[in-house]
Motif scaffolding. Structure first.
Motif, PDB file in Angstrom:
ATOM      1  N   GLN A   1      54.976  50.960  41.386  1.00  0.00           N
ATOM      2  CA  GLN A   1      54.218  50.374  42.501  1.00  0.00           C
ATOM      3  C   GLN A   1      55.105  49.458  43.330  1.00  0.00           C
ATOM      4  O   GLN A   1      55.023  49.447  44.560  1.00  0.00           O
ATOM      5  CB  GLN A   1      53.015  49.599  41.981  1.00  0.00           C
ATOM      6  CG  GLN A   1      52.077  49.095  43.088  1.00  0.00           C
ATOM      7  CD  GLN A   1      51.434  50.229  43.855  1.00  0.00           C
ATOM      8  OE1 GLN A   1      50.785  51.080  43.285  1.00  0.00           O
ATOM      9  NE2 GLN A   1      51.618  50.236  45.167  1.00  0.00           N
TER      10      GLN A   1
ATOM     11  N   SER B   1      46.734  47.760  43.254  1.00  0.00           N
ATOM     12  CA  SER B   1      46.710  47.123  41.936  1.00  0.00           C
ATOM     13  C   SER B   1      46.217  48.052  40.831  1.00  0.00           C
ATOM     14  O   SER B   1      46.171  47.645  39.666  1.00  0.00           O
ATOM     15  CB  SER B   1      45.808  45.875  41.970  1.00  0.00           C
ATOM     16  OG  SER B   1      44.433  46.221  41.947  1.00  0.00           O
TER      17      SER B   1
ATOM     18  N   VAL C   1      49.904  42.717  38.943  1.00  0.00           N
ATOM     19  CA  VAL C   1      48.974  42.643  40.071  1.00  0.00           C
ATOM     20  C   VAL C   1      49.280  41.414  40.923  1.00  0.00           C
ATOM     21  O   VAL C   1      49.315  41.488  42.160  1.00  0.00           O
ATOM     22  CB  VAL C   1      47.510  42.593  39.578  1.00  0.00           C
ATOM     23  CG1 VAL C   1      46.562  42.243  40.726  1.00  0.00           C
ATOM     24  CG2 VAL C   1      47.117  43.930  38.962  1.00  0.00           C
ATOM     25  N   GLU C   2      49.530  40.283  40.270  1.00  0.00           N
ATOM     26  CA  GLU C   2      49.845  39.069  41.010  1.00  0.00           C
ATOM     27  C   GLU C   2      51.138  39.230  41.810  1.00  0.00           C
ATOM     28  O   GLU C   2      51.225  38.761  42.953  1.00  0.00           O
ATOM     29  CB  GLU C   2      49.963  37.877  40.051  1.00  0.00           C
ATOM     30  CG  GLU C   2      50.330  36.571  40.734  1.00  0.00           C
ATOM     31  CD  GLU C   2      49.438  36.226  41.914  1.00  0.00           C
ATOM     32  OE1 GLU C   2      49.989  35.758  42.944  1.00  0.00           O
ATOM     33  OE2 GLU C   2      48.206  36.429  41.842  1.00  0.00           O
TER      34      GLU C   2
ATOM     35  N   GLU D   1      41.131  48.297  48.191  1.00  0.00           N
ATOM     36  CA  GLU D   1      41.394  47.705  46.886  1.00  0.00           C
ATOM     37  C   GLU D   1      40.116  47.621  46.060  1.00  0.00           C
ATOM     38  O   GLU D   1      39.089  47.123  46.530  1.00  0.00           O
ATOM     39  CB  GLU D   1      41.997  46.302  47.084  1.00  0.00           C
ATOM     40  CG  GLU D   1      42.224  45.510  45.825  1.00  0.00           C
ATOM     41  CD  GLU D   1      43.098  46.211  44.824  1.00  0.00           C
ATOM     42  OE1 GLU D   1      42.641  46.409  43.690  1.00  0.00           O
ATOM     43  OE2 GLU D   1      44.233  46.571  45.176  1.00  0.00           O
TER      44      GLU D   1
ATOM     45  N   ASN E   1      39.815  45.810  43.338  1.00  0.00           N
ATOM     46  CA  ASN E   1      39.627  44.409  42.957  1.00  0.00           C
ATOM     47  C   ASN E   1      39.159  43.643  44.197  1.00  0.00           C
ATOM     48  O   ASN E   1      39.950  43.082  44.954  1.00  0.00           O
ATOM     49  CB  ASN E   1      40.922  43.825  42.405  1.00  0.00           C
ATOM     50  CG  ASN E   1      40.715  42.462  41.766  1.00  0.00           C
ATOM     51  OD1 ASN E   1      39.926  41.655  42.241  1.00  0.00           O
ATOM     52  ND2 ASN E   1      41.435  42.210  40.684  1.00  0.00           N
TER      53      ASN E   1
END
Length: 237
Positions: free
Chosen positions: A144, A165, A173-174, A194, A196
């Motif tokens: 990614q 993510s 992810v952060e 997204e 999330n």
């Protein structure tokens, strides 16, 4: 008000006899980070694929003030419309460096490409450590990172992110959202799809909620973050 970088009006996309997108209206102003949230199957990825010229569509799509109808996907890329697809889409049998250089294939500024390559390695030190490794041997998070860095190598004028993510560990992810926020700080317009919803709304300026192919809510991202309907449907509250 300045002209939008992207304007979508009355967008319809069908697969056979099934209407996947039903009259979507959406726009992105210069420098904005806009989130598009919704459940699986809502039509988010279909919308992005229509914008990038990968699907047939009806309605209006304008990029930088011009209709994209009949403009091939590779021409839109040359014009700076860049997507990081769901599933990353890296070239698994090419090295990390070769993947990054593919992001700049439409450019001919050799010095600029070299400078941008080094900038991406500074942003993602892990990619520099693996520069000569085959991309297919990277972890999901590293792939990614590579997909994001490859997109930035093209110097996008509009960046579309499809589920960046998905399948990543919380720490990865952060990192990805740190890069998204950094790109937004450079005034690169971004359309972020997204799952999330919380992270997307916290990062975005404005947002749209897509449900069964139609926009059901839109507005300031912070307002939507506190909207009871959004909190119940997408934030699990």
């Amino acid at each position: 008000m300045t002209a939008p970088v992207l304007r979508i009006a009355g967008l319809h996309v069908a697969y056979g006899g099934i209407q996947a997108v039903k009259g979507v209206d959406l726009e992105i102003q210069p420098g904005e980070l806009v989130a598009l949230i919704g459940a699986n199957g809502a039509g988010k990825t279909t919308t992005l694929r229509a914008v990038t010229g990968l699907l047939a569509w009806d309605g209006t799509i304008e990029y930088l003030g011009r209709s994209t109808r009949s403009v091939a996907a590779h021409e839109l890329l040359r014009q700076g419309l860049v997507m990081v697809p769901e599933g990353r889409g890296i070239f698994s049998r090419m090295t990390v460096t070769e993947n990054l250089l593919m992001g700049a294939y439409a450019r001919d500024d050799k010095d600029g490409i070299a400078s941008d390559l080094e900038r991406q390695y500074q942003t993602f030190p892990r990619l520099k450590e693996r520069a000569v490794q085959l991309a297919g041997n990277l972890s999901g998070g590293e792939q990614q990172m590579l997909a994001m860095a490859r997109a930035m190598m093209s110097r996008p004028r509009l960046l579309l992110l499809d589920e960046p993510s998905m399948g990543l560990s919380p720490i990865m992810v952060e990192k990805i959202f740190e890069v998204i926020r950094a790109a937004s700080a450079l005034a690169i317009p971004i359309l972020l799809v997204e799952q999330n919803a919380r992270l997307a709304l916290e990062a975005a300026n404005r947002a749209y909620v897509l449900d069964s192919g139609s926009i059901t809510l839109s507005g300031d991202a912070r307002d939507l973050l506190h909207d009871p309907k959004v909190r119940e449907a997408y934030l699990g509250e």
